[in-house]
Design an enzyme around this catalytic site. Structure first.
Site, PDB file in Angstrom:
ATOM      1  N   GLU A 106     105.529 134.838  16.184  1.00 47.96           N
ATOM      2  CA  GLU A 106     105.112 136.107  15.572  1.00 47.96           C
ATOM      3  C   GLU A 106     105.986 137.275  16.009  1.00 47.96           C
ATOM      4  O   GLU A 106     106.458 138.054  15.173  1.00 47.96           O
ATOM      5  CB  GLU A 106     103.639 136.408  15.917  1.00 47.96           C
ATOM      6  N   ASP A 145      99.202 132.444  12.424  1.00 46.08           N
ATOM      7  CA  ASP A 145      97.760 132.570  12.681  1.00 46.08           C
ATOM      8  C   ASP A 145      97.026 131.263  12.391  1.00 46.08           C
ATOM      9  O   ASP A 145      95.947 131.022  12.940  1.00 46.08           O
ATOM     10  CB  ASP A 145      97.124 133.644  11.772  1.00 46.08           C
ATOM     11  N   THR A 184      95.214 140.197  19.044  1.00 45.64           N
ATOM     12  CA  THR A 184      95.820 141.239  19.878  1.00 45.64           C
ATOM     13  C   THR A 184      94.916 142.470  19.961  1.00 45.64           C
ATOM     14  O   THR A 184      94.775 143.072  21.030  1.00 45.64           O
ATOM     15  CB  THR A 184      97.219 141.612  19.340  1.00 45.64           C
ATOM     16  N   ASP A 186     101.768 131.774  17.791  1.00 43.17           N
ATOM     17  CA  ASP A 186     101.177 133.114  17.872  1.00 43.17           C
ATOM     18  C   ASP A 186     100.863 133.334  19.350  1.00 43.17           C
ATOM     19  O   ASP A 186      99.939 132.719  19.892  1.00 43.17           O
ATOM     20  CB  ASP A 186      99.903 133.187  17.017  1.00 43.17           C
ATOM     21  N   ILE A 223      99.617 135.839  21.163  1.00 41.49           N
ATOM     22  CA  ILE A 223      98.233 136.291  21.345  1.00 41.49           C
ATOM     23  C   ILE A 223      97.657 136.475  19.947  1.00 41.49           C
ATOM     24  O   ILE A 223      98.044 137.406  19.225  1.00 41.49           O
ATOM     25  CB  ILE A 223      98.104 137.622  22.116  1.00 41.49           C
ATOM     26  N   ASP A 224      96.775 135.585  19.567  1.00 38.96           N
ATOM     27  CA  ASP A 224      96.075 135.793  18.306  1.00 38.96           C
ATOM     28  C   ASP A 224      94.779 136.507  18.655  1.00 38.96           C
ATOM     29  O   ASP A 224      93.976 136.004  19.447  1.00 38.96           O
ATOM     30  CB  ASP A 224      95.822 134.470  17.585  1.00 38.96           C
TER      31      ASP A 224
HETATM   32  C1  IPD Z   1      95.357 138.759  13.533  1.00 38.86           C
HETATM   33  C2  IPD Z   1      94.054 138.098  13.871  1.00 38.86           C
HETATM   34  C3  IPD Z   1      92.963 138.618  12.966  1.00 38.86           C
HETATM   35  C4  IPD Z   1      93.289 138.400  11.521  1.00 38.86           C
HETATM   36  C5  IPD Z   1      94.627 139.003  11.183  1.00 38.86           C
HETATM   37  C6  IPD Z   1      95.706 138.486  12.110  1.00 38.86           C
HETATM   38  P1  IPD Z   1      97.077 139.087  15.572  1.00 38.86           P
HETATM   39  O1  IPD Z   1      96.399 138.256  14.336  1.00 38.86           O
HETATM   40  O2  IPD Z   1      94.155 136.712  13.711  1.00 38.86           O
HETATM   41  O3  IPD Z   1      91.741 137.964  13.198  1.00 38.86           O
HETATM   42  O4  IPD Z   1      92.294 138.979  10.722  1.00 38.86           O
HETATM   43  O5  IPD Z   1      94.936 138.679   9.862  1.00 38.86           O
HETATM   44  O6  IPD Z   1      96.919 139.124  11.811  1.00 38.86           O
HETATM   45  O7  IPD Z   1      97.689 140.308  14.959  1.00 38.86           O
HETATM   46  O8  IPD Z   1      96.010 139.414  16.508  1.00 38.86           O
HETATM   47  O9  IPD Z   1      98.091 138.166  16.130  1.00 38.86           O
HETATM   48 CA    CA Z   2      97.903 136.394  14.908  1.00 39.91          CA
END
Ligand code: IPD
Ligand code: CA
Length: 275
Positions: A71, A220, A96, A91, A93-94
């Site tokens: 990412e 994701d 963030t 990813d 940190i999913d």
């Molecule tokens: C996000 C998270 C969030 C989702 C977003 C993603 P990130 O990823 O997974 O739950 O709704 O579409 O972009 O930005 O925390 O890596």
């Molecule tokens: Ca993510």
């Protein structure tokens, strides 16, 4: 030739657990330094970057011919291109936004794709010690215990996970709100964890019955794909057609029948590159 994924799995597990230590240590910091990416709710911290660096640095030393889609590397201009070559999709940190706020639902999501198919997947929330693992053909596990989807096939009894995502696009937010309004009175309940990978893991472990989102990225959902299918669930496009991992649209469910009922009701949205 059969793929022996064990060596890849062991390396991924080792470095994911090592990187998880960084997330565990840093989540409690109150005023983290936060940078903005595509819009003011699309955030990145130093820890996102450190985790990605640790994972790519170590895995590329062990597997020099492997490719990477990460990412934060993509945010910094690396091309997001999935070929048949072994490719780690990461990813760091999913969730963030959760991490920034100390809401304890963030994870590392990592998967190895070979010939465009997921072979190994790990989703690790080091804050509350949830380690989801999967290898193609060998099932999905939470902290070493096999998990299964609920198998629910009645939408009126389903717990649905959906997200507003990280875009402020007015048209998109209208569609998400309309879907929420429409579903609220027709299902058992609606939830959002703020991490797509953990949302999918909830479906994989049978704690939720379906999840959909418009606007997610391949990193994701890459690990979630293997997790939920190895747990007996299905993954598809929210319209009911086959998943296109780069389309930024996803629907996962505990059964085909539930996925079909949901896809027929959903108001569809097709994200633009800036969503
Ligand atoms: C996000 C998270 C969030 C989702 C977003 C993603 P990130 O990823 O997974 O739950 O709704 O579409 O972009 O930005 O925390 O890596
Ligand atoms: Ca993510």
């Amino acid at each position: 030739m059969a793929i022996n994924a064990d060596i890849f799995y062991k390396a991924a597990l080792k470095y994911t657990q090592e990187a998880g230590q960084l997330i565990r240590e840093k989540i409690s910091v109150v005023n983290k330094t936060v940078e903005i990416k595509s819009c003011e709710i699309d955030l990145v911290t130093e820890t996102d970057q450190q985790v990605e660096k640790l994972l790519i640095g170590n895995l590329s030393k062990e597997f020099p011919d492997h490719l990477f889609i990460g990412e934060e590397s993509v945010a910094n201009g690396t091309k997001c291109n999935l070929t048949d070559d072994p490719t780690w999709i990461i990813d760091p940190i999913d969730g963030t936004m959760n991490f920034v706020h100390r809401f304890p639902h963030s994870c590392i999501s990592i998967a190895l794709f070979i010939n465009k198919k997921p072979e190994v997947a790990i989703i690790y929330n080091p804050i509350i010690e949830q380690l989801f693992t999967a290898k193609r053909g060998h099932g999905a596990y939470l902290n070493g215990k096999k998990i299964r989807v609920s198998g629910e096939n009645d939408l009126s009894k389903a717990l649905i996970v959906m997200e507003y995502g990280t875009s402020r696009d007015v048209e998109k937010l209208k569609v998400v709100a309309a879907n929420q309004d429409m579903l609220m009175s027709q299902v058992h309940g609606i939830r959002a964890l703020g991490s797509a990978a953990l949302d999918i893991a909830m479906v994989a472990m049978g704690a939720a019955d379906a999840y959909f989102e418009f606007g997610i990225h391949i990193w994701d959902i890459a690990a979630g794909e293997l997790m939920v299918t190895e747990a007996g669930g299905v993954i598809m496009d929210p319209s009911g057609g086959p998943i296109d991992r780069l389309s930024r649209r996803i629907l996962v469910a505990s059964s085909n029948s539930l996925a079909k009922q949901l896809s027929e009701k959903l108001i569809q949205y097709y994200p633009t590159p800036t969503d």
